[in-house]
Design an enzyme around this catalytic site. Structure first.
Site, PDB file in Angstrom:
ATOM      1  N   ILE A   1     -79.544  13.319 -13.560  1.00  0.00           N
ATOM      2  CA  ILE A   1     -78.917  12.916 -12.299  1.00  0.00           C
ATOM      3  C   ILE A   1     -79.969  12.673 -11.227  1.00  0.00           C
ATOM      4  O   ILE A   1     -79.965  11.643 -10.543  1.00  0.00           O
ATOM      5  CB  ILE A   1     -77.905  13.979 -11.834  1.00  0.00           C
ATOM      6  CG1 ILE A   1     -76.782  14.150 -12.865  1.00  0.00           C
ATOM      7  CG2 ILE A   1     -77.329  13.600 -10.470  1.00  0.00           C
ATOM      8  CD1 ILE A   1     -75.884  15.346 -12.604  1.00  0.00           C
TER       9      ILE A   1
ATOM     10  N   ASP B   1     -89.396  19.768  -9.494  1.00  0.00           N
ATOM     11  CA  ASP B   1     -88.724  20.288 -10.684  1.00  0.00           C
ATOM     12  C   ASP B   1     -89.801  20.782 -11.649  1.00  0.00           C
ATOM     13  O   ASP B   1     -90.456  19.984 -12.318  1.00  0.00           O
ATOM     14  CB  ASP B   1     -87.869  19.219 -11.352  1.00  0.00           C
ATOM     15  CG  ASP B   1     -86.968  19.796 -12.449  1.00  0.00           C
ATOM     16  OD1 ASP B   1     -87.352  20.826 -13.043  1.00  0.00           O
ATOM     17  OD2 ASP B   1     -85.891  19.232 -12.701  1.00  0.00           O
TER      18      ASP B   1
ATOM     19  N   ALA C   1     -74.788  19.236  -6.173  1.00  0.00           N
ATOM     20  CA  ALA C   1     -75.104  20.134  -7.278  1.00  0.00           C
ATOM     21  C   ALA C   1     -74.196  21.366  -7.224  1.00  0.00           C
ATOM     22  O   ALA C   1     -73.050  21.325  -7.672  1.00  0.00           O
ATOM     23  CB  ALA C   1     -76.578  20.507  -7.239  1.00  0.00           C
ATOM     24  N   ARG C   2     -74.693  22.462  -6.666  1.00  0.00           N
ATOM     25  CA  ARG C   2     -73.922  23.698  -6.581  1.00  0.00           C
ATOM     26  C   ARG C   2     -73.991  24.256  -5.172  1.00  0.00           C
ATOM     27  O   ARG C   2     -75.055  24.285  -4.546  1.00  0.00           O
ATOM     28  CB  ARG C   2     -74.455  24.738  -7.578  1.00  0.00           C
ATOM     29  CG  ARG C   2     -74.156  24.408  -9.037  1.00  0.00           C
ATOM     30  CD  ARG C   2     -72.649  24.495  -9.297  1.00  0.00           C
ATOM     31  NE  ARG C   2     -72.288  24.254 -10.681  1.00  0.00           N
ATOM     32  CZ  ARG C   2     -71.967  23.083 -11.202  1.00  0.00           C
ATOM     33  NH1 ARG C   2     -71.977  22.004 -10.422  1.00  0.00           N
ATOM     34  NH2 ARG C   2     -71.619  22.963 -12.463  1.00  0.00           N
TER      35      ARG C   2
ATOM     36  N   ASP D   1     -70.682  18.143  -1.500  1.00  0.00           N
ATOM     37  CA  ASP D   1     -69.672  17.965  -2.538  1.00  0.00           C
ATOM     38  C   ASP D   1     -69.438  19.259  -3.312  1.00  0.00           C
ATOM     39  O   ASP D   1     -68.628  19.289  -4.234  1.00  0.00           O
ATOM     40  CB  ASP D   1     -70.110  16.850  -3.502  1.00  0.00           C
ATOM     41  CG  ASP D   1     -69.040  16.488  -4.513  1.00  0.00           C
ATOM     42  OD1 ASP D   1     -67.896  16.211  -4.094  1.00  0.00           O
ATOM     43  OD2 ASP D   1     -69.338  16.501  -5.729  1.00  0.00           O
TER      44      ASP D   1
ATOM     45  N   GLU E   1     -65.170  27.857  -4.337  1.00  0.00           N
ATOM     46  CA  GLU E   1     -64.356  26.672  -4.638  1.00  0.00           C
ATOM     47  C   GLU E   1     -63.024  27.088  -5.264  1.00  0.00           C
ATOM     48  O   GLU E   1     -63.000  27.959  -6.132  1.00  0.00           O
ATOM     49  CB  GLU E   1     -65.119  25.745  -5.581  1.00  0.00           C
ATOM     50  CG  GLU E   1     -66.361  25.146  -4.929  1.00  0.00           C
ATOM     51  CD  GLU E   1     -67.027  24.068  -5.776  1.00  0.00           C
ATOM     52  OE1 GLU E   1     -66.540  23.790  -6.888  1.00  0.00           O
ATOM     53  OE2 GLU E   1     -68.019  23.497  -5.314  1.00  0.00           O
TER      54      GLU E   1
ATOM     55  N   HIS F   1     -65.936  18.468  -4.592  1.00  0.00           N
ATOM     56  CA  HIS F   1     -66.689  18.585  -5.861  1.00  0.00           C
ATOM     57  C   HIS F   1     -66.218  17.520  -6.854  1.00  0.00           C
ATOM     58  O   HIS F   1     -65.885  17.813  -8.008  1.00  0.00           O
ATOM     59  CB  HIS F   1     -66.553  19.984  -6.473  1.00  0.00           C
ATOM     60  CG  HIS F   1     -67.728  20.340  -7.333  1.00  0.00           C
ATOM     61  ND1 HIS F   1     -68.116  21.647  -7.542  1.00  0.00           N
ATOM     62  CD2 HIS F   1     -68.599  19.571  -8.042  1.00  0.00           C
ATOM     63  CE1 HIS F   1     -69.173  21.671  -8.339  1.00  0.00           C
ATOM     64  NE2 HIS F   1     -69.481  20.414  -8.661  1.00  0.00           N
TER      65      HIS F   1
ATOM     66  N   GLY G   1     -68.026  14.522  -7.314  1.00  0.00           N
ATOM     67  CA  GLY G   1     -69.109  13.608  -7.627  1.00  0.00           C
ATOM     68  C   GLY G   1     -69.140  13.162  -9.081  1.00  0.00           C
ATOM     69  O   GLY G   1     -69.433  12.008  -9.381  1.00  0.00           O
TER      70      GLY G   1
END
Length: 307
Positions: A154, A173, A230-231, A255, A260, A279, A281
């Site tokens: 992604i 990363d 993401a989170r 998102d 949640e 959420h 996406g």
């Protein structure tokens, strides 16, 4: 003869995915599975596999299904699975890596553009009868620096889109391989200090929980844009609100959320500098099929390897 059971924590799967699982009985929890319901269905049906769409899988659920051999995520994020508990019980945890990469990257792009171009604000003004051409300016992203945290399928897809817009792309990363030439690998401090836009595309772990917090926000450029597809746990939500109030963060587009569904009322509501989506996406018609087939295929390959 009874067929082995695959439990799906959701109300449906794509037809293409159910065809992959035609040798199994598929049991659905419903669209909003509660932990006690999932536990009861594990006890009742003793599934050989679980496809996780919504909610989470605990060690207690695993113990309620002694035949369980694989938990397969309908998507890429496995933070809602007790992976240590699964490992201790010899249960494989799989994810449909890359199945929703296009959908999530496109959504991240849409959120970034919505922030930079004030599309929601201008739309509301137009519907209210205003014509702000002479008094309003948007942000041009050409030449700006985007910092991408997480360079998997992604993150790298989003990076390619940003590069096409002639943005400077930097990324962090420590686990990424085959990073595209137009992404400059940097450390996190460089992301915080240099990026005009910061976009999250990494999994949530105990090490990176609330990595965007009061301390790291204080390092960011004034006027930074924050995008998170993401989170939610990657961001200290109260610290973000404070940074927006101080003007350190110009806009945020989110998102995913710490809890949640997002609790209501929530301080993010009615804040014009925060764009929200539920959420969604990774939820496109194509991604729905890709994630379902990926999750189903992971079950077959895991069970085949264990036989």
């Amino acid at each position: 003869m009874n067929r082995p059971v695959v439990l799906v924590t959701g109300a449906d799967l794509a037809k293409e995915a159910t065809e992959v699982l035609n040798e199994f009985e598929i049991i659905y929890t419903g669209k909003a599975p509660q932990p006690e319901n999932v536990l009861a269905l594990c006890q009742l049906h003793n599934p050989i596999a679980i496809i996780l769409r919504y909610g989470g899988i605990s060690a207690e659920m695993m113990d309620a299904a002694p035949n369980l051999r694989v938990i397969s995520k309908h998507g890429s994020g496995t933070d809602s699975i007790d992976k240590l508990g699964a490992k201790e019980r010899g249960i494989e945890v799989k994810a449909a890596i890359g199945a929703n990469a296009a959908a999530v990257a496109e959504h991240a792009l849409a959120l970034m553009l919505a922030c930079a171009k004030s599309t929601i604000h201008l739309n509301e003004r137009m519907h209210a009868g205003y014509w702000d051409k002479s008094t309003f300016k948007t942000l041009e992203l050409n030449g700006k620096t985007v910092g991408i945290i997480g360079l998997g399928a992604i993150g790298q897809r989003f990076a390619k889109m940003c590069d096409a817009m002639e943005m400077k792309v930097i990324g962090f990363d420590p686990f990424a391989n085959n990073i595209a030439a137009y992404i400059a690998p940097v450390d996190l401090d460089t992301i915080w200090k240099d990026a005009d836009v910061i976009s999250f595309h990494c999994p949530l772990t105990s090490e990176n929980s609330q990595m965007l917090n009061a301390k790291t926000l204080a390092l960011c450029k004034p006027g930074v844009i924050i995008v998170n597809t993401a989170r939610g746990g990657l961001i200290d939500e109260l610290a973000l609100l404070d940074a927006i109030a101080q003007g350190r963060v110009a806009m945020a587009a989110l998102d995913s959320f710490a809890t949640e569904p997002m609790t209501v009322p929530h301080p993010f509501q009615d804040n014009p500098k925060i764009i929200l989506s539920p959420h969604i996406g990774g939820v496109s018609s194509a991604a729905y099929i890709n994630m379902g087939v990926g999750a189903a295929s992971n079950i077959l390959s895991t069970l085949s390897a264990k036989n």
